[in-house]
Design a protein around this motif. Sequence first.
Motif, PDB file in Angstrom:
ATOM      1  N   ILE A   1     -12.940   6.376  -2.262  1.00 21.46           N
ATOM      2  CA  ILE A   1     -13.994   6.972  -1.432  1.00 21.46           C
ATOM      3  C   ILE A   1     -15.171   6.020  -1.304  1.00 21.46           C
ATOM      4  O   ILE A   1     -15.736   5.849  -0.217  1.00 21.46           O
ATOM      5  CB  ILE A   1     -14.428   8.333  -2.011  1.00 21.46           C
ATOM      6  CG1 ILE A   1     -13.309   9.352  -1.840  1.00 21.46           C
ATOM      7  CG2 ILE A   1     -15.709   8.828  -1.358  1.00 21.46           C
ATOM      8  CD1 ILE A   1     -13.505  10.633  -2.636  1.00 21.46           C
ATOM      9  N   LEU A   2     -15.540   5.364  -2.411  1.00 13.83           N
ATOM     10  CA  LEU A   2     -16.660   4.417  -2.374  1.00 13.83           C
ATOM     11  C   LEU A   2     -16.368   3.223  -1.473  1.00 13.83           C
ATOM     12  O   LEU A   2     -17.280   2.679  -0.845  1.00 13.83           O
ATOM     13  CB  LEU A   2     -17.005   3.945  -3.791  1.00 13.83           C
ATOM     14  CG  LEU A   2     -17.640   4.992  -4.700  1.00 13.83           C
ATOM     15  CD1 LEU A   2     -17.844   4.417  -6.095  1.00 13.83           C
ATOM     16  CD2 LEU A   2     -18.945   5.498  -4.129  1.00 13.83           C
ATOM     17  N   ILE A   3     -15.122   2.814  -1.384  1.00 10.26           N
ATOM     18  CA  ILE A   3     -14.753   1.732  -0.462  1.00 10.26           C
ATOM     19  C   ILE A   3     -15.056   2.145   0.965  1.00 10.26           C
ATOM     20  O   ILE A   3     -15.671   1.379   1.738  1.00 10.26           O
ATOM     21  CB  ILE A   3     -13.269   1.345  -0.625  1.00 10.26           C
ATOM     22  CG1 ILE A   3     -13.047   0.650  -1.956  1.00 10.26           C
ATOM     23  CG2 ILE A   3     -12.810   0.459   0.532  1.00 10.26           C
ATOM     24  CD1 ILE A   3     -11.592   0.432  -2.310  1.00 10.26           C
ATOM     25  N   PHE A   4     -14.665   3.363   1.342  1.00 13.28           N
ATOM     26  CA  PHE A   4     -14.924   3.827   2.702  1.00 13.28           C
ATOM     27  C   PHE A   4     -16.415   4.039   2.960  1.00 13.28           C
ATOM     28  O   PHE A   4     -16.903   3.778   4.065  1.00 13.28           O
ATOM     29  CB  PHE A   4     -14.119   5.094   2.995  1.00 13.28           C
ATOM     30  CG  PHE A   4     -12.654   4.824   3.172  1.00 13.28           C
ATOM     31  CD1 PHE A   4     -12.184   4.184   4.311  1.00 13.28           C
ATOM     32  CD2 PHE A   4     -11.749   5.176   2.190  1.00 13.28           C
ATOM     33  CE1 PHE A   4     -10.836   3.909   4.475  1.00 13.28           C
ATOM     34  CE2 PHE A   4     -10.397   4.919   2.343  1.00 13.28           C
ATOM     35  CZ  PHE A   4      -9.940   4.276   3.497  1.00 13.28           C
ATOM     36  N   VAL A   5     -17.139   4.497   1.961  1.00  8.73           N
ATOM     37  CA  VAL A   5     -18.591   4.642   2.092  1.00  8.73           C
ATOM     38  C   VAL A   5     -19.224   3.266   2.310  1.00  8.73           C
ATOM     39  O   VAL A   5     -20.100   3.103   3.171  1.00  8.73           O
ATOM     40  CB  VAL A   5     -19.195   5.342   0.853  1.00  8.73           C
ATOM     41  CG1 VAL A   5     -20.714   5.242   0.845  1.00  8.73           C
ATOM     42  CG2 VAL A   5     -18.743   6.789   0.791  1.00  8.73           C
ATOM     43  N   TYR A   6     -18.783   2.266   1.551  1.00 10.67           N
ATOM     44  CA  TYR A   6     -19.321   0.910   1.708  1.00 10.67           C
ATOM     45  C   TYR A   6     -19.027   0.360   3.107  1.00 10.67           C
ATOM     46  O   TYR A   6     -19.890  -0.250   3.733  1.00 10.67           O
ATOM     47  CB  TYR A   6     -18.738  -0.016   0.636  1.00 10.67           C
ATOM     48  CG  TYR A   6     -19.250  -1.425   0.721  1.00 10.67           C
ATOM     49  CD1 TYR A   6     -20.561  -1.729   0.364  1.00 10.67           C
ATOM     50  CD2 TYR A   6     -18.441  -2.465   1.159  1.00 10.67           C
ATOM     51  CE1 TYR A   6     -21.045  -3.017   0.443  1.00 10.67           C
ATOM     52  CE2 TYR A   6     -18.921  -3.753   1.240  1.00 10.67           C
ATOM     53  CZ  TYR A   6     -20.229  -4.028   0.884  1.00 10.67           C
ATOM     54  OH  TYR A   6     -20.705  -5.307   0.974  1.00 10.67           O
ATOM     55  N   ILE A   7     -17.824   0.590   3.602  1.00 11.28           N
ATOM     56  CA  ILE A   7     -17.475   0.134   4.953  1.00 11.28           C
ATOM     57  C   ILE A   7     -18.408   0.766   5.973  1.00 11.28           C
ATOM     58  O   ILE A   7     -18.936   0.086   6.859  1.00 11.28           O
ATOM     59  CB  ILE A   7     -16.002   0.462   5.270  1.00 11.28           C
ATOM     60  CG1 ILE A   7     -15.071  -0.416   4.440  1.00 11.28           C
ATOM     61  CG2 ILE A   7     -15.710   0.287   6.756  1.00 11.28           C
ATOM     62  CD1 ILE A   7     -13.619   0.026   4.480  1.00 11.28           C
ATOM     63  N   ARG A   8     -18.627   2.062   5.848  1.00 11.07           N
ATOM     64  CA  ARG A   8     -19.513   2.761   6.794  1.00 11.07           C
ATOM     65  C   ARG A   8     -20.942   2.235   6.704  1.00 11.07           C
ATOM     66  O   ARG A   8     -21.584   1.980   7.730  1.00 11.07           O
ATOM     67  CB  ARG A   8     -19.458   4.253   6.518  1.00 11.07           C
ATOM     68  CG  ARG A   8     -20.273   5.080   7.473  1.00 11.07           C
ATOM     69  CD  ARG A   8     -19.953   6.551   7.309  1.00 11.07           C
ATOM     70  NE  ARG A   8     -20.892   7.397   7.988  1.00 11.07           N
ATOM     71  CZ  ARG A   8     -20.842   7.695   9.272  1.00 11.07           C
ATOM     72  NH1 ARG A   8     -19.878   7.199  10.014  1.00 11.07           N
ATOM     73  NH2 ARG A   8     -21.736   8.492   9.814  1.00 11.07           N
ATOM     74  N   LEU A   9     -21.442   2.074   5.491  1.00 14.82           N
ATOM     75  CA  LEU A   9     -22.805   1.561   5.314  1.00 14.82           C
ATOM     76  C   LEU A   9     -22.951   0.150   5.878  1.00 14.82           C
ATOM     77  O   LEU A   9     -23.956  -0.178   6.521  1.00 14.82           O
ATOM     78  CB  LEU A   9     -23.177   1.571   3.829  1.00 14.82           C
ATOM     79  CG  LEU A   9     -23.420   2.929   3.197  1.00 14.82           C
ATOM     80  CD1 LEU A   9     -23.569   2.782   1.685  1.00 14.82           C
ATOM     81  CD2 LEU A   9     -24.645   3.590   3.796  1.00 14.82           C
TER      82      LEU A   9
END
Length: 84
Positions: A64-72
Amino acid sequence: MSTPNHKAYWKTNLRYLAILLSIWFIVSYLFGIVFVEELNTIRVGGFKLGFWFAQQGSIYVFVILIFVYIRLMNKLDKKHNLDK
């Protein structure tokens, strides 16, 4: 040569990394190892919560944090006109 825009970009990027890695540390190390006994008093779906964090929870949170980082980072790239 560093421009103020370049420095602001990397400062924000490093702040994102620090926050996200702190979350991952809390979930994987503290919840999965340090506070496992306290969390094991709670059951979710028949499994002890501390066991779940140690076995699966930290992996799910990491993904989930990987996808959050991509979005950010996509937002940050657009803000600094680097999305081309």
